[in-house]
Design an enzyme around this catalytic site. Structure first.
Site, PDB file in Angstrom:
ATOM      1  N   ALA A  43      -6.852  -8.062   2.320  1.00  0.00           N
ATOM      2  CA  ALA A  43      -6.913  -9.346   1.831  1.00  0.00           C
ATOM      3  C   ALA A  43      -5.764 -10.132   2.057  1.00  0.00           C
ATOM      4  O   ALA A  43      -5.763 -11.370   2.681  1.00  0.00           O
ATOM      5  CB  ALA A  43      -7.056  -9.276   0.274  1.00  0.00           C
ATOM      6  N   TYR A  44      -4.669  -9.419   2.342  1.00  0.00           N
ATOM      7  CA  TYR A  44      -3.380  -9.905   2.749  1.00  0.00           C
ATOM      8  C   TYR A  44      -3.041  -9.910   4.239  1.00  0.00           C
ATOM      9  O   TYR A  44      -1.739 -10.593   4.710  1.00  0.00           O
ATOM     10  CB  TYR A  44      -2.280  -9.673   1.673  1.00  0.00           C
ATOM     11  CG  TYR A  44      -2.568 -10.156   0.314  1.00  0.00           C
ATOM     12  CD1 TYR A  44      -2.733 -11.234  -0.212  1.00  0.00           C
ATOM     13  CD2 TYR A  44      -3.148  -8.925  -0.440  1.00  0.00           C
ATOM     14  CE1 TYR A  44      -2.762 -11.744  -1.592  1.00  0.00           C
ATOM     15  CE2 TYR A  44      -3.451  -9.275  -1.639  1.00  0.00           C
ATOM     16  CZ  TYR A  44      -3.406 -10.810  -2.269  1.00  0.00           C
ATOM     17  OH  TYR A  44      -3.684 -10.912  -3.673  1.00  0.00           O
ATOM     18  N   VAL A  86      -3.587  -5.066  10.653  1.00  0.00           N
ATOM     19  CA  VAL A  86      -3.048  -4.321  11.438  1.00  0.00           C
ATOM     20  C   VAL A  86      -3.541  -3.819  12.701  1.00  0.00           C
ATOM     21  O   VAL A  86      -4.692  -3.542  12.788  1.00  0.00           O
ATOM     22  CB  VAL A  86      -2.800  -2.886  10.437  1.00  0.00           C
ATOM     23  CG1 VAL A  86      -1.816  -1.705  11.452  1.00  0.00           C
ATOM     24  CG2 VAL A  86      -2.095  -3.132   9.024  1.00  0.00           C
ATOM     25  N   LYS A 121       1.775  -4.932  11.541  1.00  0.00           N
ATOM     26  CA  LYS A 121       1.143  -5.425  10.411  1.00  0.00           C
ATOM     27  C   LYS A 121       1.556  -6.812  10.160  1.00  0.00           C
ATOM     28  O   LYS A 121       2.896  -6.971  10.230  1.00  0.00           O
ATOM     29  CB  LYS A 121       1.447  -4.649   9.103  1.00  0.00           C
ATOM     30  CG  LYS A 121       0.758  -4.949   7.858  1.00  0.00           C
ATOM     31  CD  LYS A 121       0.899  -4.011   6.650  1.00  0.00           C
ATOM     32  CE  LYS A 121       0.397  -4.381   5.454  1.00  0.00           C
ATOM     33  NZ  LYS A 121       0.634  -3.794   4.368  1.00  0.00           N
ATOM     34  N   ASP A 125      -2.801   1.683  -6.253  1.00  0.00           N
ATOM     35  CA  ASP A 125      -3.798   1.558  -5.183  1.00  0.00           C
ATOM     36  C   ASP A 125      -4.186   2.899  -4.406  1.00  0.00           C
ATOM     37  O   ASP A 125      -4.197   2.512  -3.250  1.00  0.00           O
ATOM     38  CB  ASP A 125      -3.659   0.060  -4.406  1.00  0.00           C
ATOM     39  CG  ASP A 125      -4.944  -0.451  -4.026  1.00  0.00           C
ATOM     40  OD1 ASP A 125      -5.838  -0.003  -4.356  1.00  0.00           O
ATOM     41  OD2 ASP A 125      -4.738  -1.024  -2.973  1.00  0.00           O
TER      42      ASP A 125
END
Length: 202
Positions: free
Chosen positions: A1-2, A5, A20, A114
């Site tokens: 989402a952010y 890579v 990234k 996560d």
């Protein structure tokens, strides 16, 4: 989402690296906090064998994007599970290394929040690095002036691997949320299918 890579090659060494890009890393306080946490924990756990090796940080031209250069790992566990190439020995070795990575975090009173197959990176020798430290959270120093550190965000972690206490809205949780994630990962590595898929929290 952010972020996204890419696999890139260093012009000088000709070695592959992972690049990234963090999009609009500072567009608001929440995104900036995630970037800050990721960089801080990458620095704090840089010496651990199961932590990603950050080689360089490059600022974007507009002071909003950020580029991180990492050691190239080759694959993540999600892709390896999809390829169907894991033996029982591989599964045990991957889970063992993931637990070692979590032991390092938990010993420092940090939770990952996560744990999922796409955050477990593998190289050609089946060596694991647990990535995406932006969701990490310290459980230490419960009393900091002006900050309620006893209350943790309930909306953390990818839905399919999120622990029941987080799904049910608890704001007080700890290291067991990471162990739940490892269990989901192990079940998926064995069966080839996500254990608890769903299109919503409900």
């Amino acid at each position: 989402a952010y972020s996204v890579v890419w696999k890139v090659r260093d012009k000088k060494t000709r070695k592959h690296l992972a690049l990234k890009k963090l999009y609009q890393a500072f567009r608001d306080a929440e995104d900036a906090q995630l970037v800050y946490r990721e960089l801080m924990y990458l620095h704090e756990f840089a010496g651990h064998e199961h932590s990603p090796h950050l080689r360089e940080i490059i600022g974007g031209k507009d002071d909003n994007d950020l580029w991180l250069v990492f050691e190239y790992m080759g694959a993540d566990l999600r892709a390896v599970i999809a390829a169907g190439v894991l033996s029982d020995t591989h599964r045990k070795y991957v889970v063992y290394q993931t637990l070692r990575a979590l032991k390092a975090l938990h010993s420092a009173k940090v939770i990952h929040r996560d744990v999922k197959p796409s955050n477990i990176l593998l190289d050609e020798n089946c060596h694991v690095r647990l990535s995406d430290l932006g969701c990490c959270r310290s459980l230490a120093q419960a009393h900091v002036e002006g900050v309620n550190r006893d209350v943790l965000s309930e909306y953390m972690g990818t839905r399919w691997y999120r622990a029941p206490e987080c799904i049910l809205g608890s704001q007080n949780y700890g290291t067991p949320v990471d162990m739940w994630g490892v269990g989901c990962v192990l079940a998926e590595a064995i069966s080839g299918d996500v254990l608890f898929p769903g299109s919503s929290t409900m």
